[in-house]
Design a protein around this motif. Structure first.
Motif, mmCIF file in Angstrom:
data_model
loop_
_atom_site.group_PDB
_atom_site.id
_atom_site.type_symbol
_atom_site.label_atom_id
_atom_site.label_comp_id
_atom_site.label_asym_id
_atom_site.label_seq_id
_atom_site.Cartn_x
_atom_site.Cartn_y
_atom_site.Cartn_z
ATOM 1 N N LYS A 258 6.498 6.491 6.669
ATOM 2 C CA LYS A 258 7.272 7.720 6.768
ATOM 3 C C LYS A 258 8.401 7.573 7.790
ATOM 4 C CE LYS A 258 4.642 10.223 3.979
ATOM 5 N NZ LYS A 258 5.125 10.781 2.718
ATOM 6 N N GLY A 259 9.631 7.881 7.348
ATOM 7 C CA GLY A 259 10.768 7.866 8.259
ATOM 8 C C GLY A 259 11.277 6.490 8.618
ATOM 9 N N ASN A 260 10.740 5.448 8.005
ATOM 10 C CA ASN A 260 11.161 4.076 8.312
ATOM 11 C C ASN A 260 12.190 3.644 7.275
ATOM 12 O OD1 ASN A 260 11.433 1.302 8.727
ATOM 13 N ND2 ASN A 260 9.303 1.048 9.342
ATOM 14 N N ALA A 261 13.475 3.708 7.657
ATOM 15 C CA ALA A 261 14.555 3.395 6.725
ATOM 16 C C ALA A 261 14.537 1.924 6.306
ATOM 17 C CB ALA A 261 15.907 3.740 7.351
ATOM 18 N N LYS A 262 14.174 1.042 7.253
ATOM 19 C CA LYS A 262 14.134 -0.387 6.927
ATOM 20 C C LYS A 262 13.065 -0.685 5.898
ATOM 21 C CE LYS A 262 16.002 -2.159 11.287
ATOM 22 N NZ LYS A 262 15.768 -3.053 12.454
ATOM 23 N N ALA A 263 11.903 -0.039 6.051
ATOM 24 C CA ALA A 263 10.820 -0.244 5.088
ATOM 25 C C ALA A 263 11.216 0.284 3.710
ATOM 26 C CB ALA A 263 9.543 0.448 5.575
ATOM 27 N N GLU A 264 11.931 1.416 3.696
ATOM 28 C CA GLU A 264 12.371 1.987 2.417
ATOM 29 C C GLU A 264 13.358 1.048 1.720
ATOM 30 O OE1 GLU A 264 14.553 6.033 0.687
ATOM 31 O OE2 GLU A 264 13.978 5.886 2.789
ATOM 32 N N GLU A 265 14.290 0.466 2.502
ATOM 33 C CA GLU A 265 15.244 -0.466 1.928
ATOM 34 C C GLU A 265 14.549 -1.730 1.415
ATOM 35 O OE1 GLU A 265 18.819 -1.706 0.532
ATOM 36 O OE2 GLU A 265 18.329 0.243 1.437
ATOM 37 N N ARG A 266 13.554 -2.174 2.182
ATOM 38 C CA ARG A 266 12.784 -3.355 1.773
ATOM 39 C C ARG A 266 12.036 -3.072 0.475
ATOM 40 N NH1 ARG A 266 11.643 -8.315 0.777
ATOM 41 N NH2 ARG A 266 9.775 -9.236 1.690
ATOM 42 N N LYS B 210 3.223 -10.827 -10.041
ATOM 43 C CA LYS B 210 2.626 -9.497 -10.016
ATOM 44 C C LYS B 210 1.809 -9.287 -8.734
ATOM 45 C CE LYS B 210 0.850 -7.943 -13.817
ATOM 46 N NZ LYS B 210 -0.073 -7.735 -14.971
ATOM 47 N N LYS B 211 1.043 -10.310 -8.349
ATOM 48 C CA LYS B 211 0.214 -10.214 -7.143
ATOM 49 C C LYS B 211 1.087 -10.049 -5.899
ATOM 50 C CE LYS B 211 -3.376 -12.705 -4.555
ATOM 51 N NZ LYS B 211 -4.202 -13.937 -4.503
ATOM 52 N N ALA B 212 2.183 -10.834 -5.824
ATOM 53 C CA ALA B 212 3.073 -10.750 -4.666
ATOM 54 C C ALA B 212 3.739 -9.383 -4.597
ATOM 55 C CB ALA B 212 4.120 -11.854 -4.750
ATOM 56 N N TYR B 213 4.146 -8.852 -5.751
ATOM 57 C CA TYR B 213 4.791 -7.544 -5.773
ATOM 58 C C TYR B 213 3.840 -6.440 -5.318
ATOM 59 C CZ TYR B 213 6.296 -3.066 -7.630
ATOM 60 O OH TYR B 213 6.598 -1.739 -7.747
ATOM 61 N N ARG B 214 2.619 -6.467 -5.826
ATOM 62 C CA ARG B 214 1.660 -5.419 -5.452
ATOM 63 C C ARG B 214 1.387 -5.428 -3.952
ATOM 64 N NH1 ARG B 214 -2.840 -6.173 -10.276
ATOM 65 N NH2 ARG B 214 -1.581 -5.337 -11.980
ATOM 66 N N LYS B 215 1.244 -6.623 -3.401
ATOM 67 C CA LYS B 215 0.957 -6.741 -1.972
ATOM 68 C C LYS B 215 2.109 -6.185 -1.144
ATOM 69 C CE LYS B 215 -0.006 -10.132 1.663
ATOM 70 N NZ LYS B 215 -0.186 -11.566 1.972
ATOM 71 N N LEU B 216 3.338 -6.565 -1.482
ATOM 72 C CA LEU B 216 4.499 -6.108 -0.726
ATOM 73 C C LEU B 216 4.760 -4.618 -0.953
ATOM 74 C CD1 LEU B 216 6.865 -9.146 -1.357
ATOM 75 C CD2 LEU B 216 5.729 -8.546 0.793
ATOM 76 N N ALA B 217 4.538 -4.143 -2.189
ATOM 77 C CA ALA B 217 4.775 -2.733 -2.493
ATOM 78 C C ALA B 217 3.849 -1.838 -1.679
ATOM 79 C CB ALA B 217 4.582 -2.478 -3.985
ATOM 80 N N ARG B 218 2.594 -2.254 -1.533
ATOM 81 C CA ARG B 218 1.665 -1.467 -0.710
ATOM 82 C C ARG B 218 2.087 -1.466 0.758
ATOM 83 N NH1 ARG B 218 -2.374 -3.599 -4.297
ATOM 84 N NH2 ARG B 218 -2.686 -5.405 -2.941
ATOM 85 N N GLU B 219 2.586 -2.626 1.221
ATOM 86 C CA GLU B 219 2.951 -2.747 2.632
ATOM 87 C C GLU B 219 4.188 -1.930 2.989
ATOM 88 O OE1 GLU B 219 4.256 -6.253 5.830
ATOM 89 O OE2 GLU B 219 3.503 -6.778 3.828
ATOM 90 N N PHE B 220 5.180 -1.913 2.091
ATOM 91 C CA PHE B 220 6.450 -1.274 2.415
ATOM 92 C C PHE B 220 6.687 0.032 1.671
ATOM 93 C CE2 PHE B 220 7.121 -5.772 3.407
ATOM 94 C CZ PHE B 220 7.660 -5.667 4.685
ATOM 95 N N HIS B 221 5.664 0.562 1.003
ATOM 96 C CA HIS B 221 5.845 1.805 0.261
ATOM 97 C C HIS B 221 6.246 2.942 1.211
ATOM 98 C CE1 HIS B 221 5.056 5.210 -2.348
ATOM 99 N NE2 HIS B 221 5.092 4.349 -3.363
ATOM 100 N N PRO B 222 7.235 3.768 0.792
ATOM 101 C CA PRO B 222 7.688 4.863 1.659
ATOM 102 C C PRO B 222 6.576 5.795 2.130
ATOM 103 C CG PRO B 222 9.199 4.556 -0.170
ATOM 104 C CD PRO B 222 8.032 3.656 -0.436
ATOM 105 N N ASP B 223 5.556 5.996 1.287
ATOM 106 C CA ASP B 223 4.460 6.881 1.691
ATOM 107 C C ASP B 223 3.687 6.320 2.881
ATOM 108 O OD1 ASP B 223 5.149 8.597 -0.277
ATOM 109 O OD2 ASP B 223 3.553 8.033 -1.664
ATOM 110 N N ALA B 224 3.688 4.978 3.017
ATOM 111 C CA ALA B 224 2.972 4.338 4.123
ATOM 112 C C ALA B 224 3.883 4.078 5.316
ATOM 113 C CB ALA B 224 2.341 3.027 3.646
#
Length: 393
Positions: free
Chosen positions: A43-51, A27-41
């Protein structure tokens, strides 16, 4: 996700956790990565969205104990991507995973014989596959899962809230009643014989199943395609749902609401709704797991002489805490039962940290009193032990 993808993808690697990671570590690892690669953070980064999609997919499996066990069992059985023959199984052989997965058809039903319904049972919770065998009857189709987000205030997250969510999903086309044919008489796909799946050779002596390219996994082909859905049998559907967010949710938490996703087809079950919660900050209170935190300023005389201080609580009346004489700056006291709601319905605590307030301006009377105090404590050096310790180190 195809069977091959499910077996070959290393979800532990995606989240950066070991295979024996605890639920809390995942859960901790998911939250950390989700915040880092969230589409809202990003914008326009297709690689981050796929990640972000990969991270969500991995958490969907590893974050659910039942799915995680199915995944681990499958990976162990097929050797992280390839079937491992038993001792002495030399030479080449033909092996069709479609037999093990009950023909690869979507929907319910159990496969006769074999491993108590077929190895498809191992993946049933993830792919909704059963043992359709060689039947030409089209199977029910599960509705799609829907991902959405909601932003709550700090107080709403602590106390729980009912929020409206507007969602778009694929639903059976109303014009053709989900058949895809404007006359309502589609025919069974001859390529997959109504299963919606076709076998594909992997080059390793066995085959895997993929969605049928001709019917797109539906098992049906429209002779006279519906003008509204172009023969797909599905159409965009929007709806607003009142969703209850439980008390005590945390920022980044992903909530699964079973059966609240897209509607199924041909009597199939609805998909699930996944809600990612974002929580705003509070000007006074903070949070540490199930406990709330607050910093309360006190005067020098209150800290030195002791006394009673009033402390605010979140959404409730203030409480009074007794401050012992000689309370140091930064001391934390605990008010039990005034924190966030836990899963069992009990509450955490309110952690009150004392901060000695130093006045910027002093009246003449106050200054004289402090001067008198300084005279009365001449010779006392609070830093003496500090220097002695430094010398002896």
């Amino acid at each position: 996700m195809s069977t091959k993808d499910f077996i070959e993808k290393d979800f532990y690697k995606v989240l950066g956790v070991p295979k024996d990671a605890t639920e809390a570590e995942i859960k901790k690892a998911y939250r950390k990565l989700a915040r880092e690669f969230h589409p809202d953070a990003n914008k326009g980064n297709a690689k981050a969205e796929e990640r972000f999609k990969e991270i969500s997919e991995a958490n969907d499996v590893l974050g659910d104990p039942k799915k995680r066990k199915e995944y681990d069992d499958a990976r162990a059985l097929f050797g992280n991507g390839g079937f491992r023959p038993g001792p002495g199984a030399g030479g080449s052989f033909n092996f069709d995973l479609g037999d093990l997965f009950g023909g690869g058809a979507q929907g319910g039903g159990g496969a006769p014989g074999g491993f108590g319904g077929g190895i498809g049972d191992v993946f049933g919770g993830l792919f909704n596959r059963g043992g359709a065998g060689g039947t030409t009857r089209t199977q029910p189709r599960r509705g799609q899962d829907i991902d959405t987000e909601v932003t709550l205030t700090f107080t709403e997250a602590i106390e729980g809230a009912t929020v409206p969510l507007r969602m778009s999903s694929q639903a059976p086309c109303k014009a053709c009643s989900g058949t895809g044919d404007k006359n309502g008489t589609p025919r069974v796909c001859p390529t997959c014989v109504g299963t919606g799946q076709v076998a594909r050779g992997s080059g390793g002596g066995f085959s895997l199943t993929d969605p049928c390219p001709d019917c797109k996994g539906r098992g049906l082909i429209a002779e006279h395609p519906c003008l509204d859905c172009k023969g797909s049998g599905r159409a965009k559907s929007s709806r607003t749902m009142q969703v209850r967010i439980p008390a005590g949710v945390t920022d980044g938490q992903r909530i699964r609401l079973r059966g609240k996703g897209g509607p199924g087809e041909r009597g199939g079950p609805s998909g699930d709704l996944y809600v990612v919660v974002h929580v705003g900050s509070h000007p006074v209170f903070g949070r540490k797991e199930d406990n709330l935190t607050v910093t309360v300023p006190v005067t020098f005389t209150e800290a030195a002489l002791g006394g009673e201080i009033r402390v605010p609580t979140l959404g409730g009346p203030s409480l009074t805490l007794k401050l012992p004489p000689g309370t140091p700056n930064g001391r934390t006291m605990r008010a039990r039962g005034k924190g966030a709601v836990r899963k069992d319905g009990t509450r955490g605590d309110l952690l009150v940290t004392v901060e000695v307030s130093v006045p910027k301006d002093l009246s003449g009377k106050a200054r004289d009193a402090l001067e008198a105090y300084r005279e009365a404590t001449v010779g006392e050096d609070p830093r003496a032990e500090l220097f002695e310790a430094a010398k002896g180190a």
